[in-house]
Design a protein around this motif. Structure first.
Motif, PDB file in Angstrom:
ATOM      1  N   SER A  58      23.061 -14.530  40.199  1.00  0.00           N
ATOM      2  CA  SER A  58      22.119 -13.421  40.278  1.00  0.00           C
ATOM      3  C   SER A  58      21.015 -13.750  41.270  1.00  0.00           C
ATOM      4  O   SER A  58      20.912 -14.878  41.780  1.00  0.00           O
ATOM      5  CB  SER A  58      21.503 -13.153  38.903  1.00  0.00           C
ATOM      6  OG  SER A  58      20.585 -14.189  38.569  1.00  0.00           O
ATOM      7  N   THR A  61      14.846 -13.846  39.304  1.00  0.00           N
ATOM      8  CA  THR A  61      14.300 -12.683  38.607  1.00  0.00           C
ATOM      9  C   THR A  61      13.132 -13.076  37.712  1.00  0.00           C
ATOM     10  O   THR A  61      13.203 -14.090  37.010  1.00  0.00           O
ATOM     11  CB  THR A  61      15.406 -12.031  37.741  1.00  0.00           C
ATOM     12  OG1 THR A  61      16.515 -11.684  38.578  1.00  0.00           O
ATOM     13  CG2 THR A  61      14.891 -10.789  37.042  1.00  0.00           C
ATOM     14  N   TRP A 240      19.882  -6.793  36.795  1.00  0.00           N
ATOM     15  CA  TRP A 240      19.883  -8.023  37.593  1.00  0.00           C
ATOM     16  C   TRP A 240      20.977  -8.990  37.132  1.00  0.00           C
ATOM     17  O   TRP A 240      21.428  -9.843  37.899  1.00  0.00           O
ATOM     18  CB  TRP A 240      18.522  -8.706  37.490  1.00  0.00           C
ATOM     19  CG  TRP A 240      18.212  -9.220  36.115  1.00  0.00           C
ATOM     20  CD1 TRP A 240      17.603  -8.545  35.100  1.00  0.00           C
ATOM     21  CD2 TRP A 240      18.515 -10.515  35.600  1.00  0.00           C
ATOM     22  NE1 TRP A 240      17.503  -9.333  33.979  1.00  0.00           N
ATOM     23  CE2 TRP A 240      18.055 -10.552  34.259  1.00  0.00           C
ATOM     24  CE3 TRP A 240      19.127 -11.651  36.136  1.00  0.00           C
ATOM     25  CZ2 TRP A 240      18.195 -11.679  33.451  1.00  0.00           C
ATOM     26  CZ3 TRP A 240      19.269 -12.769  35.338  1.00  0.00           C
ATOM     27  CH2 TRP A 240      18.807 -12.783  34.007  1.00  0.00           C
TER      28      TRP A 240
END
Length: 263
Positions: A58, A61, A240
């Motif tokens: 990913s 975040t 996400w």
């Protein structure tokens, strides 16, 4: 007769214990012992290692846990036996994010295995790997480890999935709706259809919604989407934590496009 059976049972227990102690000794003496992902569990030794391909990771975040702000990224780790989610928190994000590249194979050592956290769960593996400050990640090579793995769920079965359970899905994009703002979050609704002529709504959130470049007639593949009920309808949600692909080069996507072109 019962005494004989009792003795046999006790011998089996002793043999099992002996094997277990030998395994403990082996792992203690071989810190780099590589075990398959399918063997990992909460009792796995931090000193054990896995050899896995990073199928996907990913973006970095922002993360809030119990009022404390931080940063996180997750990745899908894959070997011949299965897959597991790798999790990296806070100050370790900048340590591991750049060196770990999608598609490459690494040997991971010195990690912790925990019960999967529901809000981080993007596969059906009940456990997750958490990288630590003393985790070692070494580049390796292996042509035997697959490059990707999906457990595609037919869209007709999405309605039977429990809330927040992870889903891998594939379908033809039949509609792309405008970017919207819902309660301060960006959202874009995508309508998917598969060869069963079943339609399911896929909600893309935040960056996934803003950056989506797909269009009608594209093949959309999502790995780690989450089923969630909204207005008495189960929809898929991709944030996400979800790997969203448009027209990927894999057999399932090719087959889906061929079916669609022949309609």
């Amino acid at each position: 007769m019962h005494r004989v059976q009792f003795i046999k049972i006790e011998l089996i227990k002793l043999q099992t214990l002996d094997l277990y102690l030998k395994l403990l000794l082996y792992l203690k003496m071989n810190n780099n012992a590589i075990i398959p992902i399918c063997s990992l569990g909460p009792t796995s030794f931090v000193s054990s290692s896995i050899k896995a391909r990073v199928m996907w990771k990913s973006e970095k975040t922002p993360w809030n846990n119990n009022g404390q702000d931080g940063e996180i990224f997750i990745m899908t780790l894959l070997d011949e036996s299965g897959e597991i989610t790798g999790v990296v928190f806070n100050n370790l994000v900048n340590v591991f994010y750049a060196p770990i590249q999608t598609g490459l194979v690494y040997i991971f050592s010195g990690f912790e295995v925990r019960q999967a956290e529901q809000r981080l769960k993007v596969s059906d593996n009940p456990y997750q790997v958490f990288l630590l400050g003393n985790t070692v990640v070494e580049l390796s090579a292996s042509d035997r480890i697959p490059r990707e793995k999906y457990n595609f769920l037919p869209l007709s079965k999405v309605s039977s999935i429990l809330d927040m359970e992870p889903v891998d899905a594939i379908g033809i994009c039949s509609e792309v709706r405008e970017l919207d703002n819902r309660a301060g979050y960006f959202i874009r609704e995508i309508l998917l259809v598969d060869h069963d002529y079943q339609c399911v709504m896929l909600n893309l959130w935040e960056k996934q919604a803003v950056n989506f470049e797909g269009k009608p007639d594209d093949v959309i593949v999502v790995k780690g989407a989450r089923a969630q009920t909204h207005n008495n309808e189960i929809k898929l949600n991709a944030g996400w934590y979800t790997n969203v692909q448009i027209n990927p080069d894999n057999p399932e996507a090719t087959s889906m496009l061929e079916w669609y072109d022949n309609q």
